[in-house]
Enzyme design. Sequence first.
Site, PDB file in Angstrom:
ATOM      1  CB  SER A  12      -0.983  -0.026   1.347  1.00 38.79           C
ATOM      2  OG  SER A  12      -0.369   0.376   2.425  1.00 38.79           O
ATOM      3  N   GLY A  13       0.312   2.278   0.188  1.00 40.73           N
ATOM      4  CA  GLY A  13       0.864   3.482  -0.124  1.00 40.73           C
ATOM      5  C   GLY A  13       1.054   4.277   1.184  1.00 40.73           C
ATOM      6  CG  ASP A  14       0.738   6.061   4.979  1.00 45.82           C
ATOM      7  OD1 ASP A  14       1.548   5.804   5.895  1.00 45.82           O
ATOM      8  OD2 ASP A  14       0.020   7.254   4.954  1.00 45.82           O
ATOM      9  CG  ASP A  15       2.612   3.749   8.669  1.00 44.82           C
ATOM     10  OD1 ASP A  15       3.721   3.769   8.079  1.00 44.82           O
ATOM     11  OD2 ASP A  15       2.084   4.715   9.394  1.00 44.82           O
ATOM     12  CB  SER A  64       5.159  -0.276   3.350  1.00 49.34           C
ATOM     13  OG  SER A  64       4.697   1.468   3.749  1.00 49.34           O
TER      14      SER A  64
END
Length: 478
Positions: A259-262, A293
Amino acid sequence: MELHRNLKSSKILQISLILVLGFSSLRISECRKHRILESSKSYSSTNCRAYTTSLTDFGGIGDGVTSNTKAFQRAIDYLSQFGSYGGGLLYVPPGKWLTGSFNLTSYFTLYLHKDAVIMGSQDMNDWPLIDPLPSYGRGRDEPGGRYSSLIMGSNLTDVVITGDNGTIDGQGAMWWQKFRNKELNYTRGYLIEIMFSDQILISNLTLVNSPNWNVHPVYSSNVIVKGITILAPVKSPNTDGINPDSCTNVRIEDCYIVSGDDCIAIKSGWDEYGIAFGMPTRHVIIRRLTCISPSSAVIALGSEMSGGIQDVRAEDITAINSESGVRIKTSIGRGGFVKDIYAKGFKMYTMKYVFWMTGNYGDHPDANWDPKAIPVIDRISYSDMTAENVTMAGRLLGIQTAPFTGICISNVAIQMANATKLAWNCSDIQGVSSFVSPQPCDSLLDQDSESGPCPYPTDRLSIDDVEFKECFLPSTHA
Ligand SMILES: *[C@@H]1O[C@H](CO)[C@@H](O)[C@H](O)[C@H]1NC(C)=O
Ligand SMILES: *[C@@H]1O[C@H](CO)[C@@H](O)[C@H](O)[C@H]1NC(C)=O
Ligand SMILES: *[C@@H]1O[C@H](CO)[C@@H](O)[C@H](O)[C@H]1NC(C)=O
Ligand SMILES: *[C@@H]1O[C@H](CO)[C@@H](O)[C@H](O)[C@H]1NC(C)=O
Ligand SMILES: *[C@@H]1O[C@H](CO)[C@@H](O)[C@H](O)[C@H]1NC(C)=O
Ligand SMILES: *[C@@H]1O[C@H](CO)[C@@H](O)[C@H](O)[C@H]1NC(C)=O
Ligand SMILES: *[C@@H]1O[C@H](CO)[C@@H](O)[C@H](O)[C@H]1NC(C)=O
Ligand SMILES: *[C@@H]1O[C@H](CO)[C@@H](O)[C@H](O)[C@H]1NC(C)=O
């Protein structure tokens, strides 16, 4: 549902009519093994349900175009009557089921066939505005309220969202673009948010393209997230994987997240709002996670941690091409605590930082944060890890007036990408280490002796005692 409103006057009449209805729109699940037909589809769950209905029985149309918001909500409202009679299951058949936000009910299972795709509506009006979370005081992106999450549950007991790896697609691109262009006046919705609830299972699903965080259990207890694949573009904004927030007894296992974050972010409210609400996250186990990530953490603690975070255990984790392995994010003004954090058995490949602690994260909800609210960071244990192709082994920066204490790192072998670079950069931290390469910063070196292995709890969390039952769908849904 006029019929059922009238029925409330007599429970006996209600039950008998339910049985009659069972032969039409409602099908009685065959939960007892001796009644199972060969063709029945089995699945595992914390609880089986006595009544099953299909979304198509409530007018659902799986063409990817027709809105199913009303069909979902009517089906769930209908099944909500059976909570005391063995609970209800809503079956989502193969198809593309476009919908706006809808609310779940108690003693309820949402089951997705493997070829079922629930698709988030592209009409913002289908995501009605709701109040901000009390522990945040405002939306996370913008002040004020926030858009509903696609699948919501509030004040519930015993909720299951599962399926044979069916898909929930938030179709978030529209939201990401509006967010980047600063066109939104309110905070984007999450894909799944369950609040003030007990006994939650989210399993065997694929979640894609959430507008914002994917799975957000908040103010809840006894939460299991198992066998979930989460996919979002690595540049999509704030598409965190799983964010337990002011929750107790959480078990996250067998998940794969890109994903684009944690991938996982453990939280408990934001500055003065989180302090006032005062609800910590405690007793969390994360195991068998694979995470990619590139711009964030595999497991983050914070940055919203003002209600406190305690007793987090993470083991058997694979990280690939991620910014950091475990990251603690906090700031003066947050208050709260992060303590008794245990991580072991990580295998990491291509990392910017293996360990990262940030004491000056900033990012306050408004100007009313309390400069005397100093977070306490204590008893952080990292052991039995390997990492390859690492830019920096540890970047551990505490708070000058309140150093991070009780840090222990043992049996960690880190291969640096460029041996000549500074491996560790530490300030305002205190701790010990043993069998760590490259050699850690002075504040982690015990001058007199090797400190030995770092602690990891040996007691069992109660959430690990929750067992799964074999349940069966009616053969019509097999
Ligand atoms: C998830 O799917 C796997 C593989 O099909 C199955 O063995 C397991 O029982 C399921 N678990 C849950 C909790 O749904
Ligand atoms: C879901 O329930 C919440 C209250 O818990 C309510 O504010 C919201 O409007 C409901 N959403 C929908 C789509 O009905
Ligand atoms: C849900 O539970 C919380 C906490 O107990 C309570 O403050 C809130 O009023 C409840 N909401 C509803 C809609 O019952
Ligand atoms: C579920 O589907 C996703 C997306 O297609 C896939 O990557 C994953 O391997 C599947 N999981 C299982 C257990 O089949
Ligand atoms: C945000 O508010 C502005 C000013 O009231 C309005 O013009 C705009 O349409 C709103 N944007 C959205 C996405 O609601
Ligand atoms: C090592 O990491 C760099 C990025 O820091 C990446 O470009 C490179 O492909 C990685 N090498 C290997 C062998 O994984
Ligand atoms: C290693 O050093 C080379 C040459 O200085 C540089 O191009 C590369 O980006 C560095 N790799 C990492 C992972 O820092
Ligand atoms: C260590 O980190 C601090 C804070 O980011 C920075 O100011 C300092 O330059 C770093 N030290 C080295 C030697 O890179």
